[in-house]
Design a protein around this motif. Sequence first.
Motif, mmCIF file in Angstrom:
data_model
loop_
_atom_site.group_PDB
_atom_site.id
_atom_site.type_symbol
_atom_site.label_atom_id
_atom_site.label_comp_id
_atom_site.label_asym_id
_atom_site.label_seq_id
_atom_site.Cartn_x
_atom_site.Cartn_y
_atom_site.Cartn_z
ATOM 1 N N ALA A 191 16.562 46.741 56.723
ATOM 2 C CA ALA A 191 15.739 47.585 55.854
ATOM 3 C C ALA A 191 16.508 48.861 55.534
ATOM 4 C CB ALA A 191 14.413 47.919 56.538
ATOM 5 N N LEU A 192 16.502 49.251 54.250
ATOM 6 C CA LEU A 192 17.305 50.382 53.791
ATOM 7 C C LEU A 192 16.500 51.263 52.846
ATOM 8 C CD1 LEU A 192 20.097 51.826 53.396
ATOM 9 C CD2 LEU A 192 20.509 50.203 51.534
ATOM 10 N N MET A 193 16.646 52.569 53.006
ATOM 11 C CA MET A 193 16.130 53.536 52.035
ATOM 12 C C MET A 193 17.313 54.265 51.403
ATOM 13 S SD MET A 193 13.802 55.318 50.431
ATOM 14 C CE MET A 193 12.192 55.273 51.239
ATOM 15 N N LEU A 194 17.354 54.271 50.077
ATOM 16 C CA LEU A 194 18.314 55.078 49.338
ATOM 17 C C LEU A 194 17.540 56.174 48.610
ATOM 18 C CD1 LEU A 194 20.582 52.298 47.771
ATOM 19 C CD2 LEU A 194 21.067 53.686 49.794
ATOM 20 N N SER A 195 18.012 57.396 48.727
ATOM 21 C CA SER A 195 17.347 58.503 48.040
ATOM 22 C C SER A 195 18.362 59.298 47.232
ATOM 23 C CB SER A 195 16.648 59.423 49.054
ATOM 24 O OG SER A 195 17.579 60.009 49.932
ATOM 25 N N VAL A 196 17.870 60.068 46.272
ATOM 26 C CA VAL A 196 18.724 60.979 45.506
ATOM 27 C C VAL A 196 17.869 62.145 45.041
ATOM 28 C CG1 VAL A 196 18.428 60.130 43.140
ATOM 29 C CG2 VAL A 196 20.647 61.022 43.859
ATOM 30 N N SER A 197 18.486 63.291 44.892
ATOM 31 C CA SER A 197 17.770 64.467 44.394
ATOM 32 C C SER A 197 17.545 64.361 42.893
ATOM 33 C CB SER A 197 18.579 65.733 44.709
ATOM 34 O OG SER A 197 18.016 66.854 44.058
ATOM 35 N N ILE A 198 16.377 64.794 42.442
ATOM 36 C CA ILE A 198 16.089 64.842 41.002
ATOM 37 C C ILE A 198 17.043 65.817 40.315
ATOM 38 C CG2 ILE A 198 14.401 66.730 41.106
ATOM 39 C CD1 ILE A 198 14.090 63.526 38.970
ATOM 40 N N ASN A 199 17.689 66.672 41.091
ATOM 41 C CA ASN A 199 18.625 67.652 40.550
ATOM 42 C C ASN A 199 19.962 67.014 40.173
ATOM 43 O OD1 ASN A 199 20.495 70.449 41.364
ATOM 44 N ND2 ASN A 199 18.721 70.609 40.035
ATOM 45 N N HIS A 200 20.186 65.766 40.595
ATOM 46 C CA HIS A 200 21.463 65.083 40.326
ATOM 47 C C HIS A 200 21.500 64.585 38.875
ATOM 48 C CE1 HIS A 200 24.727 62.165 40.641
ATOM 49 N NE2 HIS A 200 25.050 62.727 41.794
ATOM 50 N N PRO A 201 22.612 64.750 38.179
ATOM 51 C CA PRO A 201 22.685 64.313 36.770
ATOM 52 C C PRO A 201 22.495 62.812 36.562
ATOM 53 C CG PRO A 201 24.429 65.883 37.255
ATOM 54 C CD PRO A 201 23.793 65.543 38.563
ATOM 55 N N ASP A 202 22.720 62.002 37.592
ATOM 56 C CA ASP A 202 22.519 60.549 37.470
ATOM 57 C C ASP A 202 21.151 60.108 37.965
ATOM 58 O OD1 ASP A 202 24.996 60.236 36.410
ATOM 59 O OD2 ASP A 202 25.855 59.111 38.075
ATOM 60 N N ALA A 203 20.232 61.052 38.173
ATOM 61 C CA ALA A 203 18.922 60.702 38.732
ATOM 62 C C ALA A 203 18.201 59.654 37.892
ATOM 63 C CB ALA A 203 18.055 61.952 38.881
ATOM 64 N N GLU A 204 18.330 59.757 36.562
ATOM 65 C CA GLU A 204 17.617 58.797 35.709
ATOM 66 C C GLU A 204 18.194 57.395 35.864
ATOM 67 O OE1 GLU A 204 15.725 58.550 31.231
ATOM 68 O OE2 GLU A 204 17.000 60.234 31.791
ATOM 69 N N ASP A 205 19.532 57.277 36.002
ATOM 70 C CA ASP A 205 20.129 55.971 36.261
ATOM 71 C C ASP A 205 19.610 55.397 37.576
ATOM 72 O OD1 ASP A 205 21.584 56.151 33.950
ATOM 73 O OD2 ASP A 205 23.442 56.784 34.920
#
Length: 851
Positions: A191-205
Motif C-alpha cells: 500500500a502506497l500514498m503519494l502526495s504533492v503540494s498544491i504549490n508545485h507547478p506540476d500539481a495539475e498533472d
Amino acid sequence: MESSVLTKKNATVSMETANAATLKYFNGDDLATRVWVNKYALKDSDGNLYEATPDDMHWRIANEIARIEAKYKNPLSAQEIFDLIKDFKYIIPQGSPMTGIGNNFQIASLSNCFVIGNGTDSDSYGSIMKVDEEQVQLMKRRGGVGHDLSHIRPKGSAVKNSALTSTGLVPFMERYSNSTREVAQDGRRGALMLSVSINHPDAEDFINAKLEQGKITGANISVRIDDEFMNAVKNNTEYTQKYPIHSETPRFSKTVEAKNIWNKIVHNAWKSAEPGILFWDTIIKESVPDCYADLGFETVSTNPCGEIPLCPYDSCRLLAINLYSYVENPFTKKAKFNFDLFKQHVAYAQRMMDDIIDLEVEKIDTILRKIESDPESDEIKGTEYHLWLKIRKKTLQGRRTGVGITAEGDMLAALGLRYGSKEAVDFSVEVHKTLALEAYRSSVKLAMERGAFEVYDSKKEAENPFILRLKNEDPELYKLMQQHGRRNIALLTIAPTGSTSLMSQTTSGIEPVFLPVYKRRRKVNPNDKDVRVDFVDEVGDSWEEYIVFHHHFKTWMAANGFDTDKNYSQEEINGLIEKSPYYKATSNDVDWLSKVEMQGAIQKWVDHSISVTINIPNDATEELVNELYLKAWEVGCKGVTVYRDGSRSGVLVASEDKKEDKEGVKLHSTFPTKRPHVLEAEVVRFQNNKEKWIAFVGLIDGRPYEIFTGLADDEEGIMLPRWVNNGLIIKNRDEKGNSRYDFQFKNLRGYKTTIEGLSHKFDPEFWNYAKLISGTLRHGMPLENVVELVNRMELNLESINNWKAGVARALKRYIPDGTNAAGKCSNCGSEQVMYQEGCLTCKSCGSSKCG
C-alpha cells in the motif's frame, strides 16, 4: 506461558481443525472465521498453522507484552493483558501487531505504516531511486508507505544529463506505483500514498495522473492544500505555484486560477474518489510532533489511508478500542456508557502501545541482523541497512503510538442515538475528548515510570493548539506533563478497521453501519442434496443467496423481543429496520454535511488524523463534492475523502461510448472481435515457484484484448530488457503464410527493436491456452469472470498450473480496484461492496483492498 490445549509450543494444527474451532469461537460467523484463519493465525512459510483459535493468538500477544512489562515498574501480567484483548472485546492490536507479535516465522516489522523521504530538496536520479528502493524494502516487511513528491522539479526544467529537461512528476508516480504492485505481502499487494503540494507547478498533472486507465494503479494520491490556496478558491483569485515550493527565491513560478485547479480536483474526486485532500496548514498547525520540526520531526506526508501524518523515517503501530463494549444494557432504556471502565482501559491501551514500541525495536534489530548476515556485499545491502537504522532512531526518539477506536456506529445505536444527529455528534465528541485526556494522562504516568521520549521539551509545545486544548480541559494533567514530560510524542489516530471490525463483529472505525441487513452469497454444488440455487453466474457457478443481519442489529432485535431465527419477508425486514436505531443511519443515509462536521469536531481531539469516507449516491453532483470539501476545510478536518457510489471503477473504463449487457455490465461498443493488425501492449513480469515469467498483454482502450504468457530469460524463452514495460504486438505472416505475433519496442536510443514470433518463444501448450483465453477477452467477457474461468481450469501439469496462475495474476491488475463496472466483488461476485476508510471491502467474503 499460557496456551490453549490445542496448540502447545511447535504443535501444528490442520486447516480443518482451525476452521472448525474458530467457527465455534465466532458463533458460526464464517466470514470472521475466514478472515482470522487466513490473515492472522500464526503460520510458517510452508503454510503450517500453529494456532487453532484467536485465543491462541491472544495468548501469544499477551505473553510477549507481559515480557516487556516485566522490564518496568508495576508490570501487567500476561493474564491481565489477555483479559483486555480476548474475544476482540475491549482492546484490539491491529494488523501488523496482531500478525507479528511473537511471530518468529516472519522477519517483519510491527509497524502498520511508514513515511520516507530524503529529508532534503534533492531530486537527483540517485535520490529518487533511493526512495524507490526504500519503499520496496519496507513493503516486503509488511508496512504501508507514504512519501511526498514536492521536491521533484517540474516538467521542462533544465537538468544536467542527456535528457536536458525534466520529465516532471508523473513518470516517477508510475515508477513508485509499479514497485508497489511488485511487492507481495502475505497474499496482498503493498500500500502506497503519494502526495504533492498544491504549490508545485506540476500539481495539475499529479491530479490528473490516475484518469488514464492502467496508470498509477498501485498508489493512493493526495494533494497537500494550504490555506492560501483555499482562500484563493473561496475568493476566486489567482494563486502562485513555485519551485522549490514556498521558496522566497524560486527557480520557477507561475500564476494560476485557483478555482480552475480546484474544480479539477472536485471533478476527479466526483468521478473516481481521488485525489484525496490533505489540508496541510491544518495538519502542520495542529501537529504536536511538528513542534520538533527542527529536530527532524517535520511532517512531509501520510500513510496510505491518510490517518497518520509522519516525518521521514518515522512509523506507527495501530490499536483499536471497541467502543460498543462500554455500553451497558445496550439497546434498552437503561443503556449507559461506562466512562470509568473506558478511562481505565484507555490507560492500559496506551501502556500496551508503548510496550509494542519496545517489541518493534526488537523486530528492527532482528531485521538488521538478517541484513548483516545476508551474503550480498555491503554496497548492495547498504540502503536497506541504513534505512532501518534511521527508522530505529526515530522510533526511540519519539515513541509514537496510534491508539484509535472501532464500533462508533454500534456504540451510538446501542445508546439509542442516531448517527449524524446533533445528540450523537455531541456524545461522540465527549468520548473522543475522554480518550485523548486519558491517553495523554497514561503517557505522562509512563514518563514518570519509564522516562519521557528523548526530545521532549515543554517550551516547544507551549503554543500548540492541541496541547492548549488539553491544558484548558485538565490543568492538572498539563502541569504534570510540564513537570515530567510524557512517554510518547503523539498518541492518537482513527485508522481503518476493516478486518478488525469483522472479527469484533461491529461497525468499522468511526463509520456508521454499512447496511443493517444485507444479502450474502455462498457458492454451492448444484448436484448436492438439500441445496438451493438462486442463480448461475456467467462462468457457470451456482450460488445461494441468504439474508444476513448485522451482528448488533440482531442484538437489538433480541433486546426488543423480536425473533432472530424467523425467516422474515423483505417487507417485514423493512419494518424492523424502521423501528431500530439503525434506521436512516447507514453510510448512504447519513446527512453528508453533518458527517463532515462530526469529523471536524472529533478531529479536535485526535492528534494525528482520521480515516473516514463521505459516501454519496451515484446521482450526486460535483457541486455537492465542492460543498463537502469546503465544509471539511472550514470545520478543521485534516483530510477528507468523498466516494460517489459506483465511481471508483467507472472512471477506469476508457471509452465514453458504452453499452450495457443484460446484466448491467458496461462494455465497449467498439471492441472489435476481429484482431487489429497492431495492438498497444504492456509487459507484466512475475515469479511463480522461483521461475521467472513474463506476460504480453495486448490492449484496446486500455482493456486487455489478448494475453500471451510463458517463461522468461531461459534458453527457449523471451530475452527482453528489464526496463521494457510496453510496446506493440503486431500480427504478421511467416514464410509459410501462418499467423505470427511480433513484439516491437523502442530501445534506449529510440530505435525500434522487434522480437519475432512470440508464438515460437513459448511452450506450444501455453500458446494454445493463451489463444483460448484471448478469445474470451475479445468477445467482451468481464475481466473478473475471465480470471475466475482461468482459476477454475483443472490442469494436471505443474508448469501449466504456473502458467494459469500467471495469466490470472497478469489480468487482475487491469480489474479496477478489484471490482468490475457493475460494482461486484472480484473474489465472490457479491454486489455488497462498500468503500469505507479508504478501502473497498466486500461484506460477503471480507475481501478488502486499500486504495
